[in-house]
Scaffold this motif. Structure first.
Motif: not given
Length: 68
Positions: A3, A6, A52-58, A60-61
């Motif tokens: 996984k 971030y 937040w968008d980067e974390i959602k896209e790339k 797993d947590g």
């Protein structure tokens, strides 16, 4: 295993040191987990929609670094 987590430095005093310790722990204890260290834009009280968008896209947590 496998996984991507971030690790987000929030701007809170001491949070960068804390988040680096978390990254070191993952490296030693769970080497199959990829960690990505990012600094949140603005202050600890402002939003960072791009991050937040980067974390959602790339990712797993995420773990947000707060420490005082």
């Amino acid at each position: 295993d496998g996984k991507t987590i971030y690790l987000v430095e929030t701007g809170f005093a001491g949070s960068y040191d804390f988040i680096q310790e978390v990254q070191d722990w993952f490296s030693r204890s769970m080497p199959s987990v990829k960690t990505v260290l990012r600094r949140k834009q603005g202050t600890m009280f402002t939003n960072d929609p791009a991050l937040w968008d980067e974390i959602k896209e790339k990712g797993d947590g995420a773990i947000l670094g707060v420490r005082g």
